[in-house]
Scaffold this motif. Structure first.
Motif, PDB file in Angstrom:
ATOM      1  N   VAL A 126      10.744 -18.412  -1.819  1.00 14.24           N
ATOM      2  CA  VAL A 126       9.621 -19.297  -2.149  1.00 14.24           C
ATOM      3  C   VAL A 126       9.564 -20.471  -1.164  1.00 14.24           C
ATOM      4  CG1 VAL A 126       8.721 -20.919  -3.887  1.00 14.24           C
ATOM      5  CG2 VAL A 126       9.540 -18.651  -4.590  1.00 14.24           C
ATOM      6  N   ASP A 127      10.720 -21.074  -0.865  1.00 14.48           N
ATOM      7  CA  ASP A 127      10.769 -22.177   0.112  1.00 14.48           C
ATOM      8  C   ASP A 127      10.223 -21.733   1.469  1.00 14.48           C
ATOM      9  OD1 ASP A 127      12.016 -23.696  -1.811  1.00 14.48           O
ATOM     10  OD2 ASP A 127      14.034 -23.434  -0.999  1.00 14.48           O
ATOM     11  N   VAL A 128      10.636 -20.527   1.890  1.00 17.38           N
ATOM     12  CA  VAL A 128      10.224 -19.998   3.188  1.00 17.38           C
ATOM     13  C   VAL A 128       8.723 -19.767   3.232  1.00 17.38           C
ATOM     14  CG1 VAL A 128      10.364 -17.956   4.686  1.00 17.38           C
ATOM     15  CG2 VAL A 128      12.460 -18.972   3.759  1.00 17.38           C
ATOM     16  N   VAL A 129       8.188 -19.148   2.188  1.00 14.61           N
ATOM     17  CA  VAL A 129       6.751 -18.862   2.117  1.00 14.61           C
ATOM     18  C   VAL A 129       5.942 -20.156   2.206  1.00 14.61           C
ATOM     19  CG1 VAL A 129       4.912 -18.051   0.571  1.00 14.61           C
ATOM     20  CG2 VAL A 129       6.954 -16.657   0.914  1.00 14.61           C
ATOM     21  N   LYS A 130       6.428 -21.191   1.532  1.00 15.50           N
ATOM     22  CA  LYS A 130       5.734 -22.484   1.566  1.00 15.50           C
ATOM     23  C   LYS A 130       5.687 -23.051   2.982  1.00 15.50           C
ATOM     24  CE  LYS A 130       6.687 -24.223  -3.111  1.00 15.50           C
ATOM     25  NZ  LYS A 130       7.509 -25.177  -3.892  1.00 15.50           N
ATOM     26  N   GLN A 131       6.785 -22.892   3.723  1.00 16.89           N
ATOM     27  CA  GLN A 131       6.804 -23.444   5.088  1.00 16.89           C
ATOM     28  C   GLN A 131       5.995 -22.609   6.070  1.00 16.89           C
ATOM     29  OE1 GLN A 131       9.398 -23.452   8.809  1.00 16.89           O
ATOM     30  NE2 GLN A 131      10.669 -24.593   7.376  1.00 16.89           N
ATOM     31  N   LEU A 132       6.079 -21.290   5.934  1.00 12.41           N
ATOM     32  CA  LEU A 132       5.501 -20.402   6.941  1.00 12.41           C
ATOM     33  C   LEU A 132       3.976 -20.382   6.955  1.00 12.41           C
ATOM     34  CD1 LEU A 132       7.780 -17.234   6.770  1.00 12.41           C
ATOM     35  CD2 LEU A 132       7.570 -18.820   8.682  1.00 12.41           C
ATOM     36  N   GLY A 133       3.367 -20.263   5.776  1.00 10.16           N
ATOM     37  CA  GLY A 133       1.939 -19.961   5.733  1.00 10.16           C
ATOM     38  C   GLY A 133       1.720 -18.517   6.157  1.00 10.16           C
ATOM     39  N   GLY A 134       0.564 -17.964   5.842  1.00 10.08           N
ATOM     40  CA  GLY A 134       0.254 -16.585   6.217  1.00 10.08           C
ATOM     41  C   GLY A 134       0.767 -15.552   5.223  1.00 10.08           C
TER      42      GLY A 134
END
Length: 376
Positions: free
Chosen positions: A24-32
């Motif tokens: 979840v943290d990663v998805v928030k940072q990455l976008g897309g």
């Protein structure tokens, strides 16, 4: 004008666990990426927060969180969401079943469930090939080898931290309580995997995973201890070149790579040279007897039966230890006795149904053994 990349739909199995929340943290940072569905066990509070934060519509759980659309099964969740990527992060044998479901729907599996390849590696790989699904490892060690991999490999090395027992005098190990074992020196992980790091069953699982993922004989997979978990994997090439994958321990990095491969889009801390820890130590046989017992089994027997029994018995034994029903050193007894029992049954594993049958048999034996032989 450059065409904007399509948003990729993601389902997270085991969303409230350590890997799930870091995804979840990663998805928030990455976008897309759009998280379109999650599954979780009992942690309604974290699940609710994830669904609200990310606007997740569908979920599967035995618990009703009171909003969103609750699916009755994993398959229904996958049918409703049609994900591009499924992050498989459910620990234990339950994760094997959900991985098989995901292989029928997703284009890519970001695989954190070790048990899928340990218990059913050939069947997982066959189904992935049939359905043209990418299997991208999330384990830091396997992600490292995956990133370094090329066809000219002589051997590989994966690292271990040694877990909470690495500096404990040998005579004191039997006295260790769950609170002692759960203090992992370098990683923040769930309960079972932290105990498995202390017995190094976790590393035994990873040796089996590497054997399956990279089609390498067990004799070409080495394990050493790197105390700060700075080195994640090493590849030795036939021309004498040695490639090392290293960096500060952060599970978000391999998670992000599994989502964005073959690109790198995640930003994280880059270590200075002064912070490098490139020292490797041998694994002590006396300190990690269960690890070496498993390595001996890999030499004589590549049948799945003992691997399924290993996982089932370890789940039972670790759970009993965390519940203070058995001693830390009893974990080894439960696992050894269960594997020996299953091997005597001489069951050939020809299908996924056989995998489920042996899991049930091994789990039942391990539970009885704990109750009758080792329970305090």
């Amino acid at each position: 004008m450059e065409e904007k990349a399509a948003v990729k739909k993601v389902v997270i199995f085991g969303a409230t666990g350590s890997i799930g929340t870091q995804t979840v943290d990663v998805v928030k940072q990455l976008g897309g990426f759009e998280v379109v569905g999650i599954s979780f066990g009992s942690n309604i509070e974290i699940a609710s927060r994830i669904m609200r934060d990310l606007g997740v519509e569908y979920y599967f759980s035995k618990k009703d969180i009171g909003f969103g659309k609750r699916c009755q099964s994993v398959d229904e969740l996958l049918e409703k969401t049609s994900p591009d990527i499924v992050v498989c992060a459910i620990p234990g044998f339950e994760g094997v079943k959900t991985t098989f479901s995901a292989l029928r729907y997703a284009k890519r599996i970001a695989l954190a469930t070790k048990e899928a390849l340990v218990c059913a590696g050939p069947f997982v790989k066959d189904l992935a090939r049939e359905n043209n699904v990418e299997l991208i490892p999330v384990d830091s060690e396997h992600s490292a080898i995956f990133q370094l991999y090329e066809p000219h490999i002589e051997k590989i090395l994966i690292t271990a931290s040694g877990g909470a027992v690495r500096d404990v005098p040998l005579e004191r190990i039997s006295e260790l309580k769950p609170s002692d074992i759960l203090k992992h020196p370098t990683w923040s992980m769930g309960g079972r995997i932290t105990v498995d790091s202390a017995t190094m069953v976790n590393k035994l699982f990873e040796v089996i995973e590497a054997h399956e993922l990279f089609n390498l004989e067990y004799g070409r997979i080495d394990v050493k201890i790197n105390r700060l978990s700075f080195i994640h994997g090493i590849v030795f090439l036939k021309d004498g070149v040695i490639k090392i994958h290293a960096g500060k321990p952060d599970m978000r990095i391999p998670i992000a790579y599994a989502l964005t491969y073959p690109e790198r889009k995640y930003h994280s801390y880059v270590a200075d040279v002064e912070e490098f820890d490139l020292t490797l130590f041998d694994v002590e046989r006396e300190r990690y007897p269960l690890f070496f017992y498993g390595l001996e089994l890999t030499k004589d027997n590549d049948d799945l039966a003992w691997r399924i029994a290993l996982n089932a018995a370890d789940e039972v034994a670790v759970n009993a230890f965390l519940n203070r029903e058995i001693m830390f050193t009893d974990i080894e007894k439960v696992v050894r006795m269960t594997i020996e029992y299953i091997l005597k049954q001489n069951i050939s594993v020809q299908s996924i149904e056989d995998v489920y049958e042996i899991d049930n048999l091994a789990r039942s034996y391990a539970l009885k053994y704990v109750e009758k032989e080792v329970k305090k």
